[in-house]
Structures are given as C-alpha cells and as structure tokens.
Design a protein around this motif. Structure first.
Motif, PDB file in Angstrom:
ATOM      1  N   GLN A  87     -46.465  63.120 -43.715  1.00  0.00           N
ATOM      2  CA  GLN A  87     -45.619  62.197 -44.466  1.00  0.00           C
ATOM      3  C   GLN A  87     -46.437  61.351 -45.436  1.00  0.00           C
ATOM      4  O   GLN A  87     -45.958  61.007 -46.522  1.00  0.00           O
ATOM      5  CB  GLN A  87     -44.810  61.309 -43.518  1.00  0.00           C
ATOM      6  N   GLN A  88     -47.689  61.036 -45.060  1.00  0.00           N
ATOM      7  CA  GLN A  88     -48.544  60.289 -45.974  1.00  0.00           C
ATOM      8  C   GLN A  88     -48.884  61.121 -47.205  1.00  0.00           C
ATOM      9  O   GLN A  88     -48.842  60.630 -48.344  1.00  0.00           O
ATOM     10  CB  GLN A  88     -49.838  59.864 -45.268  1.00  0.00           C
ATOM     11  N   THR A 139     -53.313  64.784 -52.056  1.00  0.00           N
ATOM     12  CA  THR A 139     -52.050  65.222 -52.667  1.00  0.00           C
ATOM     13  C   THR A 139     -51.907  66.746 -52.621  1.00  0.00           C
ATOM     14  O   THR A 139     -51.013  67.297 -53.260  1.00  0.00           O
ATOM     15  CB  THR A 139     -51.941  64.754 -54.128  1.00  0.00           C
ATOM     16  N   THR A 158     -36.404  60.621 -51.058  1.00  0.00           N
ATOM     17  CA  THR A 158     -36.575  60.110 -49.709  1.00  0.00           C
ATOM     18  C   THR A 158     -36.829  61.271 -48.756  1.00  0.00           C
ATOM     19  O   THR A 158     -36.429  62.416 -49.029  1.00  0.00           O
ATOM     20  CB  THR A 158     -35.318  59.359 -49.235  1.00  0.00           C
ATOM     21  N   PRO A 159     -37.476  61.015 -47.614  1.00  0.00           N
ATOM     22  CA  PRO A 159     -37.663  62.077 -46.610  1.00  0.00           C
ATOM     23  C   PRO A 159     -36.333  62.671 -46.151  1.00  0.00           C
ATOM     24  O   PRO A 159     -36.248  63.871 -45.887  1.00  0.00           O
ATOM     25  CB  PRO A 159     -38.383  61.346 -45.474  1.00  0.00           C
ATOM     26  N   PHE A 183     -45.277  61.943 -54.094  1.00  0.00           N
ATOM     27  CA  PHE A 183     -44.186  61.227 -54.751  1.00  0.00           C
ATOM     28  C   PHE A 183     -44.727  60.189 -55.742  1.00  0.00           C
ATOM     29  O   PHE A 183     -44.184  59.990 -56.824  1.00  0.00           O
ATOM     30  CB  PHE A 183     -43.315  60.510 -53.716  1.00  0.00           C
ATOM     31  N   ARG A 184     -45.811  59.522 -55.340  1.00  0.00           N
ATOM     32  CA  ARG A 184     -46.326  58.408 -56.144  1.00  0.00           C
ATOM     33  C   ARG A 184     -47.300  58.845 -57.236  1.00  0.00           C
ATOM     34  O   ARG A 184     -47.688  58.036 -58.073  1.00  0.00           O
ATOM     35  CB  ARG A 184     -47.021  57.383 -55.235  1.00  0.00           C
ATOM     36  N   ARG A 240     -47.123  63.600 -48.389  1.00  0.00           N
ATOM     37  CA  ARG A 240     -45.881  63.723 -49.163  1.00  0.00           C
ATOM     38  C   ARG A 240     -45.641  62.459 -49.989  1.00  0.00           C
ATOM     39  O   ARG A 240     -45.281  62.536 -51.164  1.00  0.00           O
ATOM     40  CB  ARG A 240     -44.710  63.994 -48.215  1.00  0.00           C
ATOM     41  N   SER A 241     -45.875  61.307 -49.381  1.00  0.00           N
ATOM     42  CA  SER A 241     -45.716  60.038 -50.090  1.00  0.00           C
ATOM     43  C   SER A 241     -46.697  59.946 -51.253  1.00  0.00           C
ATOM     44  O   SER A 241     -46.356  59.471 -52.341  1.00  0.00           O
ATOM     45  CB  SER A 241     -45.915  58.872 -49.121  1.00  0.00           C
ATOM     46  N   ASN A 242     -47.933  60.409 -51.036  1.00  0.00           N
ATOM     47  CA  ASN A 242     -48.942  60.414 -52.104  1.00  0.00           C
ATOM     48  C   ASN A 242     -48.462  61.254 -53.286  1.00  0.00           C
ATOM     49  O   ASN A 242     -48.666  60.892 -54.457  1.00  0.00           O
ATOM     50  CB  ASN A 242     -50.263  60.969 -51.585  1.00  0.00           C
ATOM     51  N   GLY A 288     -42.134  65.848 -53.988  1.00  0.00           N
ATOM     52  CA  GLY A 288     -42.724  65.609 -52.678  1.00  0.00           C
ATOM     53  C   GLY A 288     -43.157  66.875 -51.976  1.00  0.00           C
ATOM     54  O   GLY A 288     -43.277  66.909 -50.748  1.00  0.00           O
TER      55      GLY A 288
END
Length: 206
Positions: A177-178, A147, A5-6, A184-185, A180-182, A127
């Motif tokens: 944050q986008q 990414t 999580t952030p 993570f996924r 970072r989310s990319n 992340g």
C-alpha cells in the motif's frame, strides 16, 4: 476508471477480472501489459516469465496489444494453458487499455530498450506498480523499491525474479500500500523537468 482510493482500485480489479474471464478475487496479484507485440517490448520475455511464474506462484496476467504474429500466438497459447489466470486480447481497445491500467496491481514493461515510455507513467497515475527493465526512460521515471521494481538483464529469468519480488511485496500489505501510495503521488508535471534543465544550464554557465 478512477483509482484515487484503495477502495476504488479494488472495485476496478474485480471488474477487470470479470470482464476478461479471469478468476474473480481480490487476493490474487494481477499484472497487466499493454504494448506493441514486438521483441523490443520484451513480449517474449513476458510470455516465458509468466509461464514459469504461474507454474509455481499465485498470480494472473492480462495482455493487450498486436504486432508480430509469433508473439501474438505465444500470448494466446499462454492464455489457453492457464484459463482463468491469463487473458490475452489481440488488437487495441482504448477503453480496455484504461481498464487494465486501472484494475491491475502491477504493470509489465520488460523492454529491451525504451527511450522514454509512457505506460509506466500512466500506470502509476492509476496506482499500478510498474515492473520494468532498467533501461532508458524507465530508469528516469521509476524509483526501484519505491514506485516500482527494476531488473537489469533482458532475460525471462531476470523478469521472473522481479515478479517474485513483486509478489513478496503484494503479500506484505503495508509495503504494498505504501508503494501504491507513492505511485499515486508521483509527479510527472513538465515543470519539474523544466526546473531540472534550468538548474543544469545554470551549472554549465558557471
């Protein structure tokens, strides 16, 4: 050192800064690098680019590794020139390596050549957004602007420009944050590679 999580990521960063004697604060972008300290890994490029970057921009760097004595010395000198902004640890410490992966905002891989590379994949699982040279396996595993950030030429200037691009991203919270989310996924499961190879074989068999 989970970074699912952030919020957890922010805690990891503050903990890493404290551990390494860096100025503690959430607002300064922190770039980590874990590598054999050799020319192949672009350590000389990282040292020169970091010095130029820090003279003009906010930022912190954390280096971990061992290798060529002259490159070890260059990173140690850099830490001495920028106390609180650069931390250099000569040697290898698996636990500290995981903390750098987990606590950094960006991960440097300015390799002159890199047939595969694992660091960028480990970083993304935490992340942490890679900044890497567009070569070998780094091209295959990093999507520029999605990414990570890729640069073409093996020069300190090219890496410095990528660092500036990363800083602009960091200062744009939604974009950062986008990305970072990319990361993570991002899925590096071997099933994806196997599926891609099977499709290629089937095309060749036609």
């Amino acid at each position: 050192f989970s970074a699912a999580t952030p919020e957890r990521k922010a805690i990891n960063k503050l903990s890493l800064q404290h551990k390494l004697g860096l100025e503690v604060g959430a607002d300064t972008p922190l770039s980590g690098m874990i590598a054999r300290l050799t020319e192949q890994k672009g350590i000389d490029l990282a040292a020169a680019a970091a010095e130029q970057f820090l003279a003009r921009h906010p930022g912190q760097f954390a280096f971990l590794g061992r290798g060529t004595p002259t490159l070890e010395a260059a990173l140690s000198v850099l830490a001495g020139r920028f106390p609180g902004r650069v931390a250099t640890r000569i040697g290898f410490d698996e636990r500290l390596a995981r903390r750098i992966y987990a606590g950094s905002d960006f991960f440097l891989m300015p390799s002159r050549f890199e047939p595969s590379g694992l660091g960028q994949m480990i970083a993304m699982r935490y992340g942490t957004i890679p900044i890497a040279r567009a070569t070998g396996g780094l091209i295959d595993s990093i999507e520029d602007g999605k990414t990570g950030f890729l640069f073409e030429q093996p020069t300190a200037a090219a890496l410095g420009k990528a660092l500036q691009t990363a800083l602009q991203c960091y200062q744009n919270e939604p974009q950062f944050q986008q990305m970072r989310s990319n990361c993570f996924r991002k899925n590096f499961d071997f099933k994806n590679a196997a599926r891609s190879d099977l499709e290629l074989y089937q095309q060749l068999a036609k």
